[in-house]
Write an enzyme that holds these catalytic residues in place. Structure first.
Site: not given
Ligand code: URA
Length: 259
Positions: A103
């Site tokens: 993310d």
């Molecule tokens: N889980 C999340 O919430 N974000 C990420 O970037 C990867 C796994």
């Protein structure tokens, strides 16, 4: 193989730029300047240099990036900064793409490669490659997360609920946990802790398989990695070893980085 073709597979220069450089005498093969773009080279045995730098042949290229928060995991975007924008121009080889996704608000290890087949193996849930995350929680860790995550959390996906694959989780501080996932659903770690009644304040991916985020690699920086590293990313690991690694090298990560 033609010299210009060999160089275009190993550098970020366009064919036209390479032709100009070859003609201007910037390329040597086994110590001799070569000015013909169509000269034959043997990638396995010939020592080629461009602008004085050795060009080592590799069919595929891999980079390990310490992704910072605020950058999106995409190859290109018209408005936002992407992880590929963090590569130096000479490393922006054609066909590079991120392996899976972190993310925008998540930091940590992100691999970038032009080897689509191995990348797929690393992200497909079928291959069970483990990804490890260090999560800083808003509220204290509770032991019941362990069995809840292990039995497969139910997460809302669109209008329905989907069951996650079993995940392992361990506490390494009052509000610090390490999580092992074998799939990559949208915002999965954040949504799993939210479904358990907590909130992830900060998230860092610290390991893929047995490949670790080097503790001395600063955010925004990256390293080229090679076959043995890629192979170690495909090997099984153990969450208690990841916890020991995190407790030693990453437990003060957000204090050090000032978030
Ligand atoms: N889980 C999340 O919430 N974000 C990420 O970037 C990867 C796994």
């Amino acid at each position: 193989m033609r010299l210009d073709r060999f160089l275009s597979g190993q550098t970020a220069f366009s064919r036209r730029e390479l032709t100009e450089r070859i003609r201007s005498g910037a390329v040597t093969c086994n110590g001799t300047v070569i000015r013909k773009p169509d000269a034959a080279v043997n990638p396995g045995t010939d020592a080629v240099t461009l602008l004085g730098k050795p060009i080592v042949y590799s069919e595929f290229h891999w980079f390990l990036l310490h992704k910072p928060e605020g950058v999106i995991t995409a190859a290109r975007d018209p408005k936002q900064k992407t992880v590929l924008d963090l590569l130096r121009p000479e490393d922006r080889l054609p066909r590079l793409a991120p392996v899976g996704r972190l993310d925008k608000d998540t930091a940590g290890m992100l691999l970038i490669t032009d080897d689509g087949v191995t990348a797929h193996q690393m992200i497909s849930p079928k291959h069970h490659v483990a990804k490890y995350y260090l999560a800083a929680l808003r509220d204290p860790f509770r032991q019941d997360y362990i069995s809840a995550f292990r039995s497969g959390m139910l997460l809302r996906e669109g209008g329905s609920e989907e069951q996650c694959l079993p995940a392992e989780c361990m506490q390494i501080g009052e509000r610090l946990a390490v999580l092992e996932l074998h799939e990559g659903r949208y915002h999965q770690v954040r949504r799993m802790f939210a479904a358990a009644g907590n909130h992830v304040e900060n998230l860092l991916r610290v390991q893929i398989g047995q490949l670790r985020l080097p503790p001395d690699l600063p955010k925004n920086d990256y390293l080229p990695i090679f076959n043995k590293d890629v192979e170690s990313a495909l090997k099984n690991s153990d969450i208690s070893e990841v916890c020991a690694f995190c407790a030693q090298d990453y437990s003060s990560y957000w204090i050090k980085t000032g978030i």
